[in-house]
Design an enzyme around this catalytic site. Sequence first.
Site, PDB file in Angstrom:
ATOM      1  N   GLN A  47       0.800  -1.223   0.000  1.00 35.23           N
ATOM      2  CA  GLN A  47       0.000   0.000   0.000  1.00 35.23           C
ATOM      3  C   GLN A  47       0.837   1.279   0.000  1.00 35.23           C
ATOM      4  O   GLN A  47       0.321   2.342  -0.332  1.00 35.23           O
ATOM      5  CB  GLN A  47      -0.952  -0.001   1.206  1.00 35.23           C
ATOM      6  N   ARG A 104       3.955  -0.109  13.056  1.00 34.15           N
ATOM      7  CA  ARG A 104       3.627  -1.434  12.543  1.00 34.15           C
ATOM      8  C   ARG A 104       3.676  -1.385  11.014  1.00 34.15           C
ATOM      9  O   ARG A 104       2.953  -0.600  10.399  1.00 34.15           O
ATOM     10  CB  ARG A 104       2.229  -1.868  13.007  1.00 34.15           C
ATOM     11  N   HIS A 150       1.164  -9.323   4.723  1.00 38.16           N
ATOM     12  CA  HIS A 150      -0.019  -8.467   4.567  1.00 38.16           C
ATOM     13  C   HIS A 150      -0.447  -8.526   3.093  1.00 38.16           C
ATOM     14  O   HIS A 150      -0.284  -7.568   2.350  1.00 38.16           O
ATOM     15  CB  HIS A 150       0.291  -7.049   5.040  1.00 38.16           C
ATOM     16  N   ASN A 196      -1.747 -10.814   8.562  1.00 40.38           N
ATOM     17  CA  ASN A 196      -2.755  -9.786   8.709  1.00 40.38           C
ATOM     18  C   ASN A 196      -4.088 -10.295   8.163  1.00 40.38           C
ATOM     19  O   ASN A 196      -4.193 -10.606   6.982  1.00 40.38           O
ATOM     20  CB  ASN A 196      -2.361  -8.526   7.929  1.00 40.38           C
ATOM     21  N   GLU A 197      -5.076 -10.399   9.052  1.00 47.34           N
ATOM     22  CA  GLU A 197      -6.458 -10.667   8.652  1.00 47.34           C
ATOM     23  C   GLU A 197      -6.636 -11.889   7.751  1.00 47.34           C
ATOM     24  O   GLU A 197      -7.027 -11.765   6.578  1.00 47.34           O
ATOM     25  CB  GLU A 197      -7.045  -9.427   7.954  1.00 47.34           C
ATOM     26  N   ASN A 337      -7.736  -5.844  14.593  1.00 45.68           N
ATOM     27  CA  ASN A 337      -8.084  -4.784  13.641  1.00 45.68           C
ATOM     28  C   ASN A 337      -9.586  -4.575  13.707  1.00 45.68           C
ATOM     29  O   ASN A 337     -10.357  -5.535  13.568  1.00 45.68           O
ATOM     30  CB  ASN A 337      -7.716  -5.189  12.212  1.00 45.68           C
ATOM     31  N   TYR A 339     -12.916  -1.659  12.855  1.00 49.04           N
ATOM     32  CA  TYR A 339     -13.358  -0.387  12.288  1.00 49.04           C
ATOM     33  C   TYR A 339     -14.797  -0.020  12.629  1.00 49.04           C
ATOM     34  O   TYR A 339     -15.098   1.131  12.868  1.00 49.04           O
ATOM     35  CB  TYR A 339     -13.189  -0.411  10.761  1.00 49.04           C
ATOM     36  N   GLU A 407      -5.077  -2.017  14.193  1.00 50.15           N
ATOM     37  CA  GLU A 407      -5.585  -1.098  13.164  1.00 50.15           C
ATOM     38  C   GLU A 407      -6.916  -0.533  13.627  1.00 50.15           C
ATOM     39  O   GLU A 407      -7.755  -1.262  14.140  1.00 50.15           O
ATOM     40  CB  GLU A 407      -5.846  -1.787  11.810  1.00 50.15           C
ATOM     41  N   TRP A 457      -4.770   3.222  11.787  1.00 50.51           N
ATOM     42  CA  TRP A 457      -4.664   2.999  10.346  1.00 50.51           C
ATOM     43  C   TRP A 457      -5.127   4.272   9.667  1.00 50.51           C
ATOM     44  O   TRP A 457      -6.291   4.594   9.786  1.00 50.51           O
ATOM     45  CB  TRP A 457      -5.516   1.817   9.876  1.00 50.51           C
ATOM     46  N   GLU A 464      -5.512   1.868  -1.476  1.00 47.96           N
ATOM     47  CA  GLU A 464      -6.533   1.124  -0.740  1.00 47.96           C
ATOM     48  C   GLU A 464      -7.049  -0.063  -1.585  1.00 47.96           C
ATOM     49  O   GLU A 464      -8.224  -0.160  -1.910  1.00 47.96           O
ATOM     50  CB  GLU A 464      -7.653   2.071  -0.295  1.00 47.96           C
ATOM     51  N   TRP A 465      -6.125  -0.948  -1.971  1.00 50.25           N
ATOM     52  CA  TRP A 465      -6.473  -2.229  -2.594  1.00 50.25           C
ATOM     53  C   TRP A 465      -7.408  -2.052  -3.792  1.00 50.25           C
ATOM     54  O   TRP A 465      -7.109  -1.264  -4.671  1.00 50.25           O
ATOM     55  CB  TRP A 465      -7.042  -3.184  -1.531  1.00 50.25           C
TER      56      TRP A 465
HETATM   57  C1  GBH Z   1      -7.758  -3.509   6.673  1.00 49.58           C
HETATM   58  O1  GBH Z   1      -8.652  -4.405   6.143  1.00 49.58           O
HETATM   59  C2  GBH Z   1      -6.466  -3.803   6.020  1.00 49.58           C
HETATM   60  O2  GBH Z   1      -5.615  -4.535   6.888  1.00 49.58           O
HETATM   61  C3  GBH Z   1      -5.770  -2.608   5.467  1.00 49.58           C
HETATM   62  O3  GBH Z   1      -4.764  -3.029   4.600  1.00 49.58           O
HETATM   63  C4  GBH Z   1      -6.790  -1.716   4.801  1.00 49.58           C
HETATM   64  O4  GBH Z   1      -6.186  -0.655   4.128  1.00 49.58           O
HETATM   65  C5  GBH Z   1      -7.701  -1.194   5.856  1.00 49.58           C
HETATM   66  O5  GBH Z   1      -8.303  -2.239   6.556  1.00 49.58           O
HETATM   67  C6  GBH Z   1      -8.807  -0.298   5.324  1.00 49.58           C
HETATM   68  O6  GBH Z   1      -9.677  -1.005   4.490  1.00 49.58           O
HETATM   69  O7  GBH Z   1     -17.681  -6.087   5.661  1.00 49.58           O
HETATM   70  O8  GBH Z   1     -18.055  -6.787   3.431  1.00 49.58           O
HETATM   71  O9  GBH Z   1     -19.189  -4.824   4.279  1.00 49.58           O
HETATM   72  C7  GBH Z   1      -9.972  -4.213   6.490  1.00 49.58           C
HETATM   73  C8  GBH Z   1     -10.798  -5.202   5.767  1.00 49.58           C
HETATM   74  C9  GBH Z   1     -12.379  -4.320   4.294  1.00 49.58           C
HETATM   75  C10 GBH Z   1     -13.006  -5.655   6.177  1.00 49.58           C
HETATM   76  C11 GBH Z   1     -13.749  -3.846   4.132  1.00 49.58           C
HETATM   77  C12 GBH Z   1     -14.370  -5.158   6.058  1.00 49.58           C
HETATM   78  C13 GBH Z   1     -15.958  -4.156   4.724  1.00 49.58           C
HETATM   79  C14 GBH Z   1     -16.770  -4.646   3.676  1.00 49.58           C
HETATM   80  N1  GBH Z   1     -12.105  -4.688   5.651  1.00 49.58           N
HETATM   81  N2  GBH Z   1     -14.663  -4.772   4.711  1.00 49.58           N
HETATM   82  S1  GBH Z   1     -18.010  -5.674   4.293  1.00 49.58           S
END
Ligand code: GBH
Length: 506
Positions: A47, A104, A150, A196-197, A337, A339, A407, A457, A464-465
């Site tokens: 990233q 990290r 990752h 990671n995840e 991690n 959110y 994160e 994060w 962002e992927w």
């Molecule tokens: C992290 O993944 C990553 O480790 C990091 O690389 C990334 O940049 C960061 O978060 C921000 O995205 O639950 O199907 O409605 C987080 C992975 C991606 C999981 C989005 C939850 C939500 C879509 N997340 N996802 S959903």
Amino acid sequence: MNINMFEALEPSSSTSPQESPYDPLPAVENLPLPPTFRWGTATAAYQIEGAPSADGKGPSIWDTFSHLTPSHTNNENGDVACDHYNRLEEDLDLMASLAVDVYRFSLAWSRIIPLGGRNDPVNEKGIEFYNRVIDGLLKRGIEPVVTLYHWDIPQALFDRYGAFLDTKEFVADFEHYSRICFERFGDRVTKWVTFNEPYIVAVFGHHSGVLAPGRSTATGGDSATEPWIVGHSLILAHMASVALYTRDFAPKQKGDISIVLNGHWYEPWDASNPADDEAVQRRLEFYIAWFADPVFLGKDYPDVMRNQLGDRLPRFTESELAQLRELAPSHKFYGMNHYSTKFARALSGAPPLEDCTGNVEELSTNSEGRAVGPVSGMPWLRTAPQGFRKLLSWIWSRYKVPIIVTENGCPVPGESQMSVEEAVDDQFRVEYLGLYLDAISRGVFEDGVQVLGYYVWSLMDNFEWSAGYGPRYGITHVDFETLVRTPKKSAWYLKETFEERRKTQR
Ligand code: GBH
């Protein structure tokens, strides 16, 4: 939902039907954190680094995936990203100016072993780069926390045997790669993360195919079986790496090794329906306990998974189970991690073969049409500190391992369209971070949860992927034309808030 879950909300849509009513958020109280609490910033190699073939680096599945036609990544790729590979000193100075305790970051496996495998050559130039990162951090008094993987497995391993799909080969190659890293960096790195995840690698990489390697039933994979095989490989590779570190390195190097798991909190969609309460627990087990029960409890997969998936869920052998049991207590932290929070609704009828949720529908509003909180720049990510607090407790009570929040963060609504002047005034993010830190304080002092640290994060806006450069999670703005970095208000807020919050003893 047929929108890309990694895609940012544009300003127009953040004012439209997306905005459902929600209870007003409490004000940030700046509650205290333990004096030993450590904060930091987090990133991942693909990233931020750019320089995809510099100094002998081999391609990873993300180099391939981000160059597909038609594009799966918003017509963007990580070829330059933040150009961190060439701007290392500047980024280290930036972190020093924010007075972080910890950084990290992840290693790009294909910088270190370009072809990835246990009989392939090691690339000294790749080792040198990470030596510069590690030494530059230590010189500035910042602790390196290193993620071995990752999401960017060497393309050569995918071509050779399908990467995670060949459990035996993958475990052997990952064990070898981790040995090289412990040997070369372990004299200075004392906090390691294997993966990671794993959930995202398994499900987004091999079920929906939104992320590399982009497999799903629709693209020649098998969404009914592959995610479970991939998850199994990741757990066994994690254990091989932990066994190796604990046996051969920890006695001398005195470090810790663990894994980072992500997951939302869930509230019942219909609070008066017991079936939705059960759906909450089932969803959490399919998301988190899938990995955490084997790793932190040394147990087989949760019963709800075995019952639904039968023989599609691989089995651990007796000796693997014995090793899981033996190694579980060597995990000294749980990397979390997190959110946001969603609603879970029990689906009726038999789960479809390709279900990986536990037969649960995930929604952003409940049966009364209310949301958990205000929406950020991502449709799935809403400010919901109370859900964070509940998940901290859920993890602590089930696993009893001290938590590091590895994160947490969010993009601001409309941020992808903002000028730098607008973007650095990121009040939405400041409030989100403040409330999530208050939730940690309540978790620690009122609920008795052990939380050791918090890594935001991200250090800076980055690739962002599948959403490319749209969503911005950084506490530092990056202009992707000029690559100029500008700390946002949230960066100074975090610097000051940790100075203050750790002073307030209870
Ligand atoms: C992290 O993944 C990553 O480790 C990091 O690389 C990334 O940049 C960061 O978060 C921000 O995205 O639950 O199907 O409605 C987080 C992975 C991606 C999981 C989005 C939850 C939500 C879509 N997340 N996802 S959903």
